[in-house]
Design a protein around this motif. Sequence first.
Motif, PDB file in Angstrom:
ATOM      1  N   GLY A  63      45.140  40.779  46.948  1.00  0.00           N
ATOM      2  CA  GLY A  63      43.917  40.424  47.658  1.00  0.00           C
ATOM      3  C   GLY A  63      44.050  40.578  49.157  1.00  0.00           C
ATOM      4  O   GLY A  63      45.084  40.996  49.675  1.00  0.00           O
ATOM      5  N   MET A  91      45.825  34.746  46.277  1.00  0.00           N
ATOM      6  CA  MET A  91      45.871  35.686  47.406  1.00  0.00           C
ATOM      7  C   MET A  91      47.222  36.384  47.437  1.00  0.00           C
ATOM      8  O   MET A  91      48.158  35.982  46.747  1.00  0.00           O
ATOM      9  CB  MET A  91      45.619  34.957  48.723  1.00  0.00           C
ATOM     10  CG  MET A  91      46.679  33.929  49.093  1.00  0.00           C
ATOM     11  SD  MET A  91      46.240  32.904  50.534  1.00  0.00           S
ATOM     12  CE  MET A  91      45.195  31.663  49.734  1.00  0.00           C
ATOM     13  N   ARG A 336      45.012  27.059  51.449  1.00  0.00           N
ATOM     14  CA  ARG A 336      44.039  27.768  50.616  1.00  0.00           C
ATOM     15  C   ARG A 336      42.611  27.509  51.116  1.00  0.00           C
ATOM     16  O   ARG A 336      41.806  28.441  51.233  1.00  0.00           O
ATOM     17  CB  ARG A 336      44.197  27.320  49.164  1.00  0.00           C
ATOM     18  CG  ARG A 336      43.352  28.089  48.163  1.00  0.00           C
ATOM     19  CD  ARG A 336      43.728  27.689  46.754  1.00  0.00           C
ATOM     20  NE  ARG A 336      45.032  28.214  46.368  1.00  0.00           N
ATOM     21  CZ  ARG A 336      45.793  27.701  45.407  1.00  0.00           C
ATOM     22  NH1 ARG A 336      45.405  26.614  44.765  1.00  0.00           N
ATOM     23  NH2 ARG A 336      46.944  28.271  45.095  1.00  0.00           N
TER      24      ARG A 336
END
Length: 346
Positions: A63, A91, A336
């Motif tokens: 990502g 991610m 996050r």
Amino acid sequence: MTFVLSRRMRYLLLSLTIGSLAALTGTVYQAKRTAADQAAFPPPGRMISAKGVNLHLYCLGSGSPTLVLEAGLGENVLSWYPVHAKLAQTMRVCAYDRPGLGWSDPIAAAIQPEAVAENLQALLHNAGIAPPFVLVGHSRGGIYVRAFYHRFPEQTQGIVLVDSTHEQSPMHQYPYAAWDYRKQALQILFAEPLSWLGIVRMLGIADADRRPSPLPAEILVAKTAIQNRTDTAHAVVNEIAVMRQGLDPTTPPPGSLGNLPLLVLTAGNLVDPDIVAREAARAGKDVETEKVLAEIQQAEQDDLARLSSHSWHIIVNNSGHFIMQDQADAFVAAVREFVLDMPLVN
């Protein structure tokens, strides 16, 4: 003609012989153990050439943006073990080792933060990892990620400072912690020679389990193997030498980050006066001095949070300096959320 050695000379020659044999034995011991450690603990990531040096890069997940983890003084990718895979669930997360640390090749000279930033950018480019990047810097690594932003602002989408060092910390702390800085000077003189001779390894000075740690036993064993390398001692000495430049009263303060998204995570146990006083008394340290150092730490962390007009400052309770180890779940949740709340970059 007959030469008769005096008793003093005989003792001197005997001492020199024994010392030379001990040094040779220690050097061979260090070399053999280092080779065995390298065979037993191969790099978990891949080796990438950057500016003529092979650097270790360990990426998980996918990502964009890519989260880049910059470890603290003398640390390596394993310091991020409790959070690396968890963050990678949503991610791409890349940790790496600076020259001489972890599995990366050594270099001879000490390097300034700007050069660290350039090495990192070359590493990411050569590995085919495109910006934007969210840079996460722990301790001394906080200085390096800010240097990256100032050198490559167009590639930086955000910064997370994890109990980050302040550029002027040595100057602020020295009047109250002069002995610690004198010990640093001794480390610079003796750490590398003692490592070459195997003494650091034999005495367990660099062992990762010398203090209670939340890291699993197998990670501590690997970390100990890496930290006992002479290359590691050399790299740490170089980093300390550069860090001590902050003792100079002309050291400039941290540079502004403008409106760059910034998250500052501060170790609660190091700024809470009651906890600091209790731990100082338990360790036999001067309580009032440690409380003053805690006030300086709090002021520096507040100063770092003011570097950007778009910042969040979280004091992480029940955590020491290694927040990502002591409070891994809280760390992952905060990072996050920080990344998810960032504006999209085209």
